[in-house]
Design an enzyme around this catalytic site. Sequence first.
Site, PDB file in Angstrom:
ATOM      1  N   TRP A  95       1.228 -35.520 -19.832  1.00 16.01           N
ATOM      2  CA  TRP A  95       1.719 -36.379 -20.996  1.00 16.01           C
ATOM      3  C   TRP A  95       3.304 -36.465 -20.893  1.00 16.01           C
ATOM      4  O   TRP A  95       3.876 -37.427 -21.396  1.00 16.01           O
ATOM      5  CB  TRP A  95       1.321 -36.113 -21.914  1.00 16.01           C
ATOM      6  CG  TRP A  95      -0.159 -35.959 -22.587  1.00 16.01           C
ATOM      7  CD1 TRP A  95      -1.203 -36.933 -21.581  1.00 16.01           C
ATOM      8  CD2 TRP A  95      -0.964 -35.442 -23.381  1.00 16.01           C
ATOM      9  NE1 TRP A  95      -2.392 -36.418 -22.337  1.00 16.01           N
ATOM     10  CE2 TRP A  95      -2.191 -35.803 -23.391  1.00 16.01           C
ATOM     11  CE3 TRP A  95      -0.281 -34.883 -24.893  1.00 16.01           C
ATOM     12  CZ2 TRP A  95      -3.290 -35.327 -24.420  1.00 16.01           C
ATOM     13  CZ3 TRP A  95      -1.395 -34.318 -25.456  1.00 16.01           C
ATOM     14  CH2 TRP A  95      -2.604 -34.956 -25.472  1.00 16.01           C
ATOM     15  N   LYS A  96       3.893 -35.522 -20.233  1.00 13.58           N
ATOM     16  CA  LYS A  96       5.369 -35.519 -20.273  1.00 13.58           C
ATOM     17  C   LYS A  96       5.573 -35.205 -21.641  1.00 13.58           C
ATOM     18  O   LYS A  96       5.078 -34.949 -22.369  1.00 13.58           O
ATOM     19  CB  LYS A  96       6.148 -36.615 -19.664  1.00 13.58           C
ATOM     20  CG  LYS A  96       5.495 -36.809 -17.961  1.00 13.58           C
ATOM     21  CD  LYS A  96       6.348 -37.600 -17.147  1.00 13.58           C
ATOM     22  CE  LYS A  96       5.786 -37.645 -15.887  1.00 13.58           C
ATOM     23  NZ  LYS A  96       6.546 -38.738 -14.937  1.00 13.58           N
ATOM     24  N   GLU A 120      11.653 -33.731 -13.018  1.00 18.53           N
ATOM     25  CA  GLU A 120      12.347 -34.103 -14.272  1.00 18.53           C
ATOM     26  C   GLU A 120      13.048 -32.792 -14.688  1.00 18.53           C
ATOM     27  O   GLU A 120      14.050 -32.920 -15.489  1.00 18.53           O
ATOM     28  CB  GLU A 120      11.566 -34.677 -15.302  1.00 18.53           C
ATOM     29  CG  GLU A 120      10.885 -36.073 -14.840  1.00 18.53           C
ATOM     30  CD  GLU A 120       9.590 -36.466 -15.130  1.00 18.53           C
ATOM     31  OE1 GLU A 120       8.975 -36.051 -16.104  1.00 18.53           O
ATOM     32  OE2 GLU A 120       9.217 -37.582 -14.593  1.00 18.53           O
ATOM     33  N   GLY A 170       6.616 -42.758 -11.394  1.00 18.13           N
ATOM     34  CA  GLY A 170       6.965 -43.825 -12.479  1.00 18.13           C
ATOM     35  C   GLY A 170       7.627 -44.947 -11.995  1.00 18.13           C
ATOM     36  O   GLY A 170       8.190 -45.977 -12.600  1.00 18.13           O
ATOM     37  N   GLY A 206       0.682 -39.054 -14.278  1.00 14.46           N
ATOM     38  CA  GLY A 206       1.842 -39.365 -15.545  1.00 14.46           C
ATOM     39  C   GLY A 206       1.350 -40.426 -16.235  1.00 14.46           C
ATOM     40  O   GLY A 206       0.416 -40.490 -17.057  1.00 14.46           O
ATOM     41  N   GLY A 207       2.013 -41.697 -16.059  1.00 18.70           N
ATOM     42  CA  GLY A 207       1.812 -42.901 -16.890  1.00 18.70           C
ATOM     43  C   GLY A 207       0.172 -43.164 -17.204  1.00 18.70           C
ATOM     44  O   GLY A 207      -0.142 -43.365 -18.186  1.00 18.70           O
TER      45      GLY A 207
HETATM   46  P1  13P Z   1       3.592 -41.153 -12.786  1.00 14.24           P
HETATM   47  O1  13P Z   1       1.999 -41.133 -12.250  1.00 14.24           O
HETATM   48  O2  13P Z   1       3.771 -41.748 -13.878  1.00 14.24           O
HETATM   49  O3  13P Z   1       4.289 -41.947 -11.555  1.00 14.24           O
HETATM   50  O4  13P Z   1       4.151 -39.630 -12.938  1.00 14.24           O
HETATM   51  C1  13P Z   1       3.827 -38.625 -12.056  1.00 14.24           C
HETATM   52  C2  13P Z   1       4.432 -37.397 -12.407  1.00 14.24           C
HETATM   53  O5  13P Z   1       5.389 -37.079 -12.661  1.00 14.24           O
HETATM   54  C3  13P Z   1       3.102 -36.508 -12.889  1.00 14.24           C
HETATM   55  O6  13P Z   1       3.906 -35.320 -13.166  1.00 14.24           O
END
Ligand code: 13P
Length: 253
Positions: free
Chosen positions: A9-10, A96, A173, A234-235
């Site tokens: 989820w970040k 990140e 992303g 992620g997204g």
């Molecule tokens: P996305 O799927 O949004 O590109 O992010 C990938 C990610 O960093 C998962 O840890």
Amino acid sequence: MRKLIIANWKMHYGPVKAGAWIRAFRRERLPKEIDIGVAVPHTSLAAARSSLGRAGVPLLGAQNSFWEKEGPYTGETSPTMLAEFGVEFCLVGHSERRTHLGETDEMVAKKAVALQKAGIQPVICVGESEEAHKNGEAEKVIKAQMKAALAQGVKATGSAPLVVAYEPIWAIGTRKPCSPQNAREMHEVIREVIAKKFSKKVAQDVRILYGGSIDERTVAEYLSTTGIDGVLIGGASLDPRVFGLLCRSAAPA
Ligand code: 13P
């Protein structure tokens, strides 16, 4: 080897939304042959755990941990504290964190070891920058990150076995995923480093995930590629129904 799909989820969803997400996700029909996990912010671990109960799906994960058990480390959270929430895995060294928090290869290695000592599976994230990718240096960067990550005594197997996630920074992303073929080659590079450190046999047993712009439409192609043992999302994990669909799309028909 069972495939593994992890939602990251970040920095989204405090306790209220986290609880709602978990409850909604648990209403989804999910494939039994795939392991599914969700990595939530520290502040939402309690709510996520309470909505999950003792259920094994999804596995509960954190997104970061410190390496010491306790002490004068203001703002940090130790692996043993995470274990109190029943955290089963923890991301380590996401790009990140490396970019915005200055996390180094050495910190990543120490965190992974400390997590295993607390019985938590470390998911070590590696990935090259767009510049390195364009300059043809991806392999060199990944080898160096992997060697450093394994240098402090992390175990490949055991009760909290190592997982590695290959997440090229240029694919995160951006809606521009690394091709399955390219990811496969990079996974081979990662597996080679693990094989050199441990053994070929051990390297075959370590799950290596791909992450970066994967969604419910593309997941199946990646998971059916040799050497890709799972995905880090992620997204496409922020909506529990979309993530449920993604998990179903991943399962072989
Ligand atoms: P996305 O799927 O949004 O590109 O992010 C990938 C990610 O960093 C998962 O840890």
